[in-house]
Write a protein that holds these residues in place. Structure first.
Motif, short mmCIF file in Angstrom:
data_model
loop_
_atom_site.label_atom_id
_atom_site.label_comp_id
_atom_site.label_asym_id
_atom_site.label_seq_id
_atom_site.Cartn_x
_atom_site.Cartn_y
_atom_site.Cartn_z
N MET A 1 0.83 -1.21 0.00
CA MET A 1 0.00 0.00 0.00
C MET A 1 0.87 1.27 0.00
N ARG A 2 2.05 1.19 0.61
CA ARG A 2 2.97 2.33 0.57
C ARG A 2 3.43 2.57 -0.86
N ALA A 3 3.70 1.49 -1.58
CA ALA A 3 4.10 1.62 -2.98
C ALA A 3 2.98 2.27 -3.79
N ALA A 4 1.74 1.93 -3.46
CA ALA A 4 0.60 2.54 -4.16
C ALA A 4 0.52 4.03 -3.85
N SER A 5 0.73 4.40 -2.60
CA SER A 5 0.63 5.81 -2.23
C SER A 5 1.75 6.63 -2.85
N LYS A 6 2.88 5.99 -3.15
CA LYS A 6 4.01 6.69 -3.77
C LYS A 6 3.92 6.68 -5.29
N GLY A 7 2.90 6.00 -5.83
CA GLY A 7 2.71 5.99 -7.28
C GLY A 7 3.51 4.92 -8.00
N ILE A 8 4.04 3.95 -7.27
CA ILE A 8 4.83 2.89 -7.90
C ILE A 8 3.89 1.93 -8.61
N VAL A 9 2.78 1.60 -7.95
CA VAL A 9 1.72 0.81 -8.58
C VAL A 9 0.41 1.54 -8.35
N HIS A 10 -0.57 1.24 -9.17
CA HIS A 10 -1.89 1.85 -9.03
C HIS A 10 -2.56 1.33 -7.76
N LYS A 11 -3.40 2.18 -7.17
CA LYS A 11 -4.09 1.83 -5.93
C LYS A 11 -4.90 0.54 -6.07
N ASN A 12 -5.59 0.38 -7.18
CA ASN A 12 -6.40 -0.82 -7.39
C ASN A 12 -5.53 -2.06 -7.57
N THR A 13 -4.39 -1.89 -8.21
CA THR A 13 -3.46 -3.00 -8.39
C THR A 13 -2.95 -3.48 -7.04
N ALA A 14 -2.61 -2.53 -6.18
CA ALA A 14 -2.11 -2.87 -4.84
C ALA A 14 -3.20 -3.59 -4.04
N SER A 15 -4.41 -3.07 -4.10
CA SER A 15 -5.52 -3.69 -3.38
C SER A 15 -5.77 -5.11 -3.89
N ARG A 16 -5.68 -5.28 -5.20
CA ARG A 16 -5.90 -6.60 -5.79
C ARG A 16 -4.83 -7.59 -5.34
N LYS A 17 -3.57 -7.13 -5.31
CA LYS A 17 -2.47 -8.00 -4.86
C LYS A 17 -2.69 -8.43 -3.42
N VAL A 18 -3.01 -7.47 -2.55
CA VAL A 18 -3.23 -7.78 -1.14
C VAL A 18 -4.40 -8.75 -0.99
N SER A 19 -5.47 -8.48 -1.71
CA SER A 19 -6.66 -9.32 -1.62
C SER A 19 -6.38 -10.75 -2.05
N ARG A 20 -5.67 -10.91 -3.15
CA ARG A 20 -5.39 -12.26 -3.66
C ARG A 20 -4.42 -13.01 -2.75
N LEU A 21 -3.45 -12.30 -2.20
CA LEU A 21 -2.52 -12.95 -1.27
C LEU A 21 -3.26 -13.37 0.00
N ALA A 22 -4.12 -12.48 0.50
CA ALA A 22 -4.89 -12.79 1.71
C ALA A 22 -5.79 -13.99 1.48
N GLN A 23 -6.38 -14.06 0.32
CA GLN A 23 -7.25 -15.19 -0.04
C GLN A 23 -6.46 -16.49 -0.04
N ARG A 24 -5.26 -16.46 -0.59
CA ARG A 24 -4.44 -17.67 -0.64
C ARG A 24 -3.96 -18.09 0.75
N VAL A 25 -3.62 -17.09 1.59
CA VAL A 25 -3.19 -17.40 2.96
C VAL A 25 -4.36 -18.03 3.73
N LYS A 26 -5.54 -17.46 3.55
CA LYS A 26 -6.73 -17.97 4.23
C LYS A 26 -7.05 -19.40 3.80
N SER A 27 -6.85 -19.70 2.52
CA SER A 27 -7.19 -21.03 2.01
C SER A 27 -6.22 -22.11 2.52
N LEU A 28 -5.05 -21.69 3.02
CA LEU A 28 -4.11 -22.66 3.59
C LEU A 28 -4.70 -23.34 4.82
N GLY A 29 -5.46 -22.57 5.60
CA GLY A 29 -6.00 -23.09 6.85
C GLY A 29 -7.17 -24.05 6.65
N VAL A 30 -7.81 -23.98 5.50
CA VAL A 30 -9.00 -24.81 5.27
C VAL A 30 -8.65 -26.24 4.93
#
Length: 88
Positions: free
Chosen positions: A59-88
């Motif tokens: 998200m810091r990279a997004a705020s600095k303009g390195i990646v787009h805000k939506n791209t950063a959110s998508r990356k975080v969301s997909r990583l979180a989804q994969r981490v969550k699926s490990l526990g199932v």
């Protein structure tokens, strides 16, 4: 090639900014890679910890303009989804 002093200065500023942006992008990718490696090992605790440290970095990279805000959110969301699926 730049001829005027202002154009030469602009070239120097662009070069300096590019170096900073490269470092920030590389740092973000390193944090994402740590999450990926934890996911590959199958260790949910390590993956959760890695994600917790990677999210602010992305998200810091997004705020600095390195990646787009939506791209950063998508990356975080997909990583979180994969981490969550490990526990199932």
């Amino acid at each position: 090639m730049a001829n005027t002093p202002s154009a030469k200065k602009a070239t120097r500023k662009i070069a300096a900014r590019t170096e900073v942006n490269k470092a920030r992008r590389s740092r973000m990718r390193t944090f994402v890679r740590k999450v990926e490696e934890a996911l590959a090992s199958g260790d949910q605790a390590a993956a959760t910890a890695a994600l917790k440290s990677a999210e602010p970095e992305i998200m810091r990279a997004a705020s600095k303009g390195i990646v787009h805000k939506n791209t950063a959110s998508r990356k975080v969301s997909r990583l979180a989804q994969r981490v969550k699926s490990l526990g199932v």
